[in-house]
Motif scaffolding. Structure first.
Motif, PDB file in Angstrom:
ATOM      1  N   GLU A 224       0.818  -1.210   0.000  1.00  0.00           N
ATOM      2  CA  GLU A 224       0.000   0.000   0.000  1.00  0.00           C
ATOM      3  C   GLU A 224       0.854   1.263   0.000  1.00  0.00           C
ATOM      4  O   GLU A 224       0.371   2.357  -0.309  1.00  0.00           O
ATOM      5  N   LEU A 225       2.133   1.109   0.365  1.00  0.00           N
ATOM      6  CA  LEU A 225       3.029   2.263   0.434  1.00  0.00           C
ATOM      7  C   LEU A 225       3.958   2.345  -0.764  1.00  0.00           C
ATOM      8  O   LEU A 225       4.730   3.299  -0.885  1.00  0.00           O
ATOM      9  N   ALA A 226       3.898   1.353  -1.650  1.00  0.00           N
ATOM     10  CA  ALA A 226       4.770   1.343  -2.822  1.00  0.00           C
ATOM     11  C   ALA A 226       4.462   2.532  -3.728  1.00  0.00           C
ATOM     12  O   ALA A 226       3.314   2.774  -4.086  1.00  0.00           O
ATOM     13  N   GLY A 227       5.485   3.275  -4.085  1.00  0.00           N
ATOM     14  CA  GLY A 227       5.305   4.405  -4.990  1.00  0.00           C
ATOM     15  C   GLY A 227       4.627   5.606  -4.369  1.00  0.00           C
ATOM     16  O   GLY A 227       4.187   6.514  -5.093  1.00  0.00           O
ATOM     17  N   LEU A 228       4.526   5.653  -3.058  1.00  0.00           N
ATOM     18  CA  LEU A 228       3.920   6.815  -2.390  1.00  0.00           C
ATOM     19  C   LEU A 228       4.746   8.053  -2.730  1.00  0.00           C
ATOM     20  O   LEU A 228       5.968   8.063  -2.520  1.00  0.00           O
ATOM     21  N   PRO A 229       4.127   9.098  -3.290  1.00  0.00           N
ATOM     22  CA  PRO A 229       4.896  10.264  -3.734  1.00  0.00           C
ATOM     23  C   PRO A 229       5.792  10.843  -2.641  1.00  0.00           C
ATOM     24  O   PRO A 229       5.376  10.969  -1.490  1.00  0.00           O
ATOM     25  N   GLY A 230       7.008  11.168  -3.021  1.00  0.00           N
ATOM     26  CA  GLY A 230       7.934  11.815  -2.103  1.00  0.00           C
ATOM     27  C   GLY A 230       8.572  10.897  -1.090  1.00  0.00           C
ATOM     28  O   GLY A 230       9.158  11.365  -0.113  1.00  0.00           O
ATOM     29  N   GLY A 251      10.623  -0.958  -6.184  1.00  0.00           N
ATOM     30  CA  GLY A 251      11.404   0.246  -5.899  1.00  0.00           C
ATOM     31  C   GLY A 251      11.957   0.302  -4.492  1.00  0.00           C
ATOM     32  O   GLY A 251      12.652   1.257  -4.129  1.00  0.00           O
ATOM     33  N   ALA A 252      11.670  -0.722  -3.664  1.00  0.00           N
ATOM     34  CA  ALA A 252      12.102  -0.705  -2.265  1.00  0.00           C
ATOM     35  C   ALA A 252      13.543  -1.180  -2.120  1.00  0.00           C
ATOM     36  O   ALA A 252      14.081  -1.887  -2.977  1.00  0.00           O
ATOM     37  N   THR A 326      -2.203   4.011   4.297  1.00  0.00           N
ATOM     38  CA  THR A 326      -1.642   4.932   3.299  1.00  0.00           C
ATOM     39  C   THR A 326      -1.875   6.380   3.699  1.00  0.00           C
ATOM     40  O   THR A 326      -0.954   7.213   3.644  1.00  0.00           O
ATOM     41  N   GLU A 327      -3.094   6.701   4.096  1.00  0.00           N
ATOM     42  CA  GLU A 327      -3.428   8.082   4.457  1.00  0.00           C
ATOM     43  C   GLU A 327      -2.640   8.544   5.675  1.00  0.00           C
ATOM     44  O   GLU A 327      -2.205   9.704   5.747  1.00  0.00           O
ATOM     45  N   THR A 328      -2.444   7.656   6.642  1.00  0.00           N
ATOM     46  CA  THR A 328      -1.716   8.031   7.861  1.00  0.00           C
ATOM     47  C   THR A 328      -0.258   8.295   7.554  1.00  0.00           C
ATOM     48  O   THR A 328       0.338   9.273   8.047  1.00  0.00           O
TER      49      THR A 328
END
Length: 380
Positions: A224-230, A251-252, A326-328
């Motif tokens: 759920e956190l893969a590719g999270l912007p920034g 990408g990790a 993801t939101e947190t």
């Protein structure tokens, strides 16, 4: 005081039970107490001058490297020969049952430490028998002189099974090892350069998970956190879920298992620590992140509720609500001031949670509290 520790796991295995036992023994020795360790083999037979009695074991099907202790007459022989004042049962399930029976036969009081949710473990792996396992766990703890639980949620869990004489005893954290002073800018920068989202490397926030890569830790939620912007994602640890994670988190950065000073540097070089497991009885890595000066994101369930005060010492997400994780994390990634505040408060929370303080509490309140207890001889 003479303390015999019967543990389901010990070196060379590395896990939460082993680490707790090791810290307890280290402090006992430092304070002039005598100790004996009984553990499933194979492995070292001497730990810092303390005899380690190795008993028969078998491999667990889901964890081939984890030896499960079997009933062995060596347990009673070892306890009878050592004549301890108290027997400490570390996360008992199989060998711990043998230790409990032997202690009761010999009239020695027991302090039983509940640490691993075995029935929950079976549910995670879809192995039948979790209800029967829960009854077995309850049987062990009901026959112990005193049971120590790591959190309020664990207290409620055993209380619902009818276990009496429960006391909350948390875990310590190695404040000599973990700390913000170990942050390594070069390592942080190298991690921040990974991500592939077009963000400037110097501006990326390094988000990391530390722990065993196994189904019970629900590590697939890291997707759920893969590719999270920034952000750049770092996964520290090893386990059976590693191949799946490598495939779905291209990408990790994967470091493998780290220990000691290497682990302390890695922890302190993160910007955000994320824990995914929602069925923890405690969650030691949360304390280690806090001691490292790293803000925490953890599930609002189980042991983390005792360790994270939402919006003060970390952020809690709702594990049952889609997108909550993801939101947190996004909220924390986008608010540098909040990250600094949570890091400062988290560090203050663990300032008085050294292993020395926690083990001294164990000896003074719990070991001393059961010695001379009159219910030791009841049938096991």
């Amino acid at each position: 005081m003479k303390v015999a520790i019967v543990t389901e796991s010990f070196l060379p295995q590395v896990n939460g039970v082993v680490n707790s036992v090791r810290h307890v023994v280290d402090r006992l020795l430092r304070q002039g107490h005598e100790a004996l360790i009984v553990a499933p083999g194979p492995g070292l037979r001497d730990y810092r001058g303390v005899r380690v009695v190795r008993v028969r074991s078998m491999a667990v099907p889901m964890y081939r490297t984890f030896p499960l202790g079997l009933p062995d007459r060596q347990v009673e022989e070892a306890l009878a020969g050592f004549r301890p004042d108290v027997v400490h049962l570390a996360s008992p399930i199989a060998l711990g049952w043998a230790g409990l029976r032997a202690a009761r036969k010999l009239g020695i009081p027991t302090v039983t430490v509940y640490q691993t949710d075995i029935p929950g473990f079976l549910r995670q792996y879809k192995v039948p028998g979790d209800a029967a396992c829960a009854r077995w766990v309850a049987r062990i703890h009901k026959r112990s002189t005193r049971t120590l639980v790591p959190s309020r949620s664990a207290h409620a869990q055993l209380e619902a099974l009818g276990v009496p004489n429960l006391h909350v005893w948390g875990r310590g954290v190695d404040l000599d090892l973990f700390g913000p002073r170990h942050r390594y800018p070069y390592l942080h920068q190298s991690w921040a350069r990974r991500g592939g989202d077009g963000a400037a490397p110097t501006g990326r926030v390094v988000v990391g998970y530390v722990g065993r890569l196994a189904a019970e830790k629900q590590v697939r939620r890291l997707r759920e956190l893969a590719g999270l912007p920034g952000t750049s994602l770092v996964v520290i640890g090893d386990g059976p879920e590693l191949p799946w994670l490598r495939k779905h988190l291209p990408g990790a950065r994967f470091t493998g298992t780290l220990t000691g000073a290497d682990l302390a540097v890695a922890f302190a070089s993160l910007d955000v620590f994320v824990h995914t497991g929602a069925d923890e009885t405690f969650c030691q890595t949360i304390q280690e992140a806090q001691a490292s000066g790293v803000p925490v994101v953890a599930p609002a369930r189980g042991g983390p509720l005792d360790l994270v005060e939402h919006e003060r010492t970390g952020l809690l997400y709702l594990p049952s609500r889609p997108q909550s994780l993801t939101e947190t994390v996004q909220r924390l990634v986008g608010d540098e001031k909040l990250r600094a505040t949570l890091a400062t408060n988290g560090l203050a929370r663990v300032a008085n949670r050294s292993w020395a303080d926690v083990v001294d509490e164990l000896v003074a309140q719990h070991y001393a509290g059961v010695i001379g207890h009159g219910d030791t001889l009841a049938a096991a």
